[in-house]
Structure formats: structure tokens, C-alpha cells
Design a protein around this motif. Sequence first.
Motif, PDB file in Angstrom:
ATOM      1  N   UNK A  82       0.929  -1.138  -0.178  1.00 25.64           N
ATOM      2  CA  UNK A  82      -0.058  -0.067  -0.021  1.00 25.64           C
ATOM      3  C   UNK A  82       0.841   1.315   0.043  1.00 25.64           C
ATOM      4  N   UNK A  83       0.253   2.296  -0.520  1.00 25.65           N
ATOM      5  CA  UNK A  83       1.250   3.678  -0.696  1.00 25.65           C
ATOM      6  C   UNK A  83       0.074   4.580  -0.913  1.00 25.65           C
ATOM      7  N   UNK A  84      -0.101   5.514  -0.027  1.00 28.23           N
ATOM      8  CA  UNK A  84      -1.107   6.607  -0.322  1.00 28.23           C
ATOM      9  C   UNK A  84      -0.865   7.948   0.752  1.00 28.23           C
ATOM     10  N   UNK A  85      -1.240   8.869   0.383  1.00 29.19           N
ATOM     11  CA  UNK A  85      -1.185  10.245   1.267  1.00 29.19           C
ATOM     12  C   UNK A  85      -2.584  10.844   0.931  1.00 29.19           C
ATOM     13  N   UNK A  97      -9.989  22.453   6.198  1.00 30.53           N
ATOM     14  CA  UNK A  97     -11.471  22.752   6.619  1.00 30.53           C
ATOM     15  C   UNK A  97     -11.306  24.047   7.438  1.00 30.53           C
ATOM     16  N   UNK A  98     -12.343  24.440   8.043  1.00 32.30           N
ATOM     17  CA  UNK A  98     -12.742  25.696   8.785  1.00 32.30           C
ATOM     18  C   UNK A  98     -12.111  25.637   9.958  1.00 32.30           C
ATOM     19  N   UNK A  99     -11.905  26.585  10.934  1.00 27.97           N
ATOM     20  CA  UNK A  99     -11.385  26.603  12.109  1.00 27.97           C
ATOM     21  C   UNK A  99     -10.058  26.093  12.130  1.00 27.97           C
ATOM     22  N   UNK A 100      -9.326  26.508  10.856  1.00 26.32           N
ATOM     23  CA  UNK A 100      -7.689  26.178  10.754  1.00 26.32           C
ATOM     24  C   UNK A 100      -7.466  24.577  10.734  1.00 26.32           C
ATOM     25  N   UNK A 101      -8.259  24.010  10.384  1.00 27.12           N
ATOM     26  CA  UNK A 101      -8.149  22.229  10.409  1.00 27.12           C
ATOM     27  C   UNK A 101      -7.168  22.234   9.202  1.00 27.12           C
ATOM     28  N   UNK A 102      -6.287  21.347   9.444  1.00 21.71           N
ATOM     29  CA  UNK A 102      -5.279  20.887   8.579  1.00 21.71           C
ATOM     30  C   UNK A 102      -4.860  19.368   8.889  1.00 21.71           C
ATOM     31  N   UNK A 103      -4.995  18.351   8.095  1.00 19.12           N
ATOM     32  CA  UNK A 103      -4.736  17.223   8.370  1.00 19.12           C
ATOM     33  C   UNK A 103      -3.741  16.507   7.438  1.00 19.12           C
ATOM     34  N   UNK A 122       1.642  10.926  10.496  1.00 15.35           N
ATOM     35  CA  UNK A 122       0.441  11.974  10.413  1.00 15.35           C
ATOM     36  C   UNK A 122       0.443  13.196  11.206  1.00 15.35           C
ATOM     37  N   UNK A 123       0.045  14.328  10.753  1.00 17.26           N
ATOM     38  CA  UNK A 123      -0.105  15.477  11.345  1.00 17.26           C
ATOM     39  C   UNK A 123      -1.456  16.207  11.503  1.00 17.26           C
ATOM     40  N   UNK A 124      -1.884  16.639  12.756  1.00 12.37           N
ATOM     41  CA  UNK A 124      -3.177  17.333  12.680  1.00 12.37           C
ATOM     42  C   UNK A 124      -3.035  18.395  13.516  1.00 12.37           C
ATOM     43  N   UNK A 125      -3.558  19.541  13.025  1.00 14.31           N
ATOM     44  CA  UNK A 125      -3.735  20.590  13.783  1.00 14.31           C
ATOM     45  C   UNK A 125      -4.980  21.489  13.404  1.00 14.31           C
ATOM     46  N   UNK A 171       1.320  14.894  16.277  1.00 14.72           N
ATOM     47  CA  UNK A 171       1.957  13.952  15.368  1.00 14.72           C
ATOM     48  C   UNK A 171       2.297  12.787  15.656  1.00 14.72           C
ATOM     49  N   UNK A 172       1.976  11.784  14.529  1.00  8.14           N
ATOM     50  CA  UNK A 172       2.513  10.492  14.934  1.00  8.14           C
ATOM     51  C   UNK A 172       2.949   9.966  13.815  1.00  8.14           C
ATOM     52  N   UNK A 173       3.845   8.817  14.098  1.00 14.44           N
ATOM     53  CA  UNK A 173       4.839   8.050  13.509  1.00 14.44           C
ATOM     54  C   UNK A 173       4.843   6.805  13.597  1.00 14.44           C
TER      55      UNK A 173
END
Length: 271
Positions: A22-25, A30-36, A57-60, A82-84
Motif C-alpha cells: 500500500x502507498x497513499x497520502x 477545513x474551517x477553524x484552521x483544520x489541517x490534517x 500523520x500531522x493534525x492541527x 504528530x504520529x509516526x
Amino acid sequence: YAFLPVISKLIDLIRNPLNESVSNVTVRAGTTGLLEASGVATFQLDDGKGGVRISASHFEADRFDTPLSATDALLRDDPEDDKFSLDALFQVSDSIQWGAEVTYYKGVIGTVEPRGRGQYGTIEDYSMKTTLSVDTSSGKWNLAMHQNVNEEGRRSVVQLETGLLLLNNTIKAKGLFVELSNFRSIGSKTAVRFSAGYKDDKVDQFGIGPLTDTGHVGLRTYYGSALWNYAASDKLSLTASFRWDYINLRRTADEAASLPFNNDDFGSFSE
């Protein structure tokens, strides 16, 4: 319940780095500054004797725009983590399999005390695990070793005449786990499993009064177990098991006459 072991083995087969491809990104905004953002990739050796799976992964996001007290406004951060993870498995030979796993997590936490006050801080956790499996004439031997470190930071505020003072408190927990087990079949109806293990968990202590070296409090465990299973028929099986644990609570730190306990008390309370 009979289907659960089958499902578990199927999931292990799909997630097995030796077989998985498997290989994917993925990116979300979204609103309220969502970035994942997250991604996963697998790599296999040409001879099919090894595989590696890597994911991160990164979430903020922005925190909810709600009225806050001066204290909470100073303490609270925006949600972020952050997760690895790296998982590898290698077929060293027809009878030997070796695996390794590394994981890392860092994130912002927010909880509420029973009195309604907010508690804010960060968690950082990383672990390392290795396994070795060997098929022999005396059954299948498995050796597993796992090291985990968890560090949690909590922020608090002290009201001074000149204003608010932000304090940072940190506590670190460490765990080590080692187990050796053997599984073998005796004939077509009997199976036995033996295991022995060692666990060492400890937490670094905060300072106590004038003491500078407060050491740590730890829990050490030795254990052994045995399991016997006999399939009397297609519908009836008999199982017997036994487990023995030796648990020792310990503390290594400077001692003071003002304390109601000493280091030896910890061991005598738990052995």
C-alpha cells in the motif's frame, strides 16, 4: 466467538509487512484552521523475505472561540498532534522470523478537573519493540522485548501580585517488558504453552522539600505461566492453566527523617 480467532488472523495477514502492499497520502483542510495530512507506504524485499511499513500523520486546528478566563487563556493551546510508526518483519530463514516496531506520538491534551478547572499540557510517547520467533522440534519459541517511555507535561498558573506566573510540571514514566514463550502440540489433540516474563515500570519523582535527588518509584514483576488444552471431541475441550507472579514495589531516593516512610518500606509492603 468461534469466528474471532479467524478474523484476528485475517487482520494480521492483511497488516503483515511481508504481505502488505500500500502507498497513499491523504490531505484534509477545513474551517477553524483544520489541517490534517497522513501517509503510509510499504516496501518489500525482492525475494519476499522482508517487508517494512511506514506511516506518519500531522493534525492541527484552531481551538473553539469560547469565552475564557485569564488563567485558561494563558494555559490552553490549539489542538495539534504528530504520529509516526515503523513496522518491519523479516523471514530470516524457513524457521526464523524477526520483527521490529517503533512508534512515536506527541500531542496537546486538555482535561477538566472535578472542580471544573481546566488542565492543559502535552504528551510525548515513544516505544520500541522487537520479536523473534523460531520453529524447532520442541515447538515454537517466541521472544518479545518492549520498551515504552511516556512523558507528560502539565501547565499551571500561580496568581502573583504582579500578575500571572506560568509553571510547567513534567512527569516521565518508563516501562520495560520481556517475555519468552513456547507453544507445542502433543499429538493431534493436546497443546501446551509455557511462558516466563519480566516487567519493570517506574516513574521519576518530583522534588520533596529540600531533597534534590528524589529518584523514582517503580514496580518490578516476574511471572511464569503454563496452559494445557485437550480436545476430547469436536465439541468438547478441556483447558487448565496456572500463573505465578512475584511483584516488588521499590523506591530509590534520598531519605529524610521528616518523611513517614523510607525506601525499604516500599519493598516490604509489596513482596
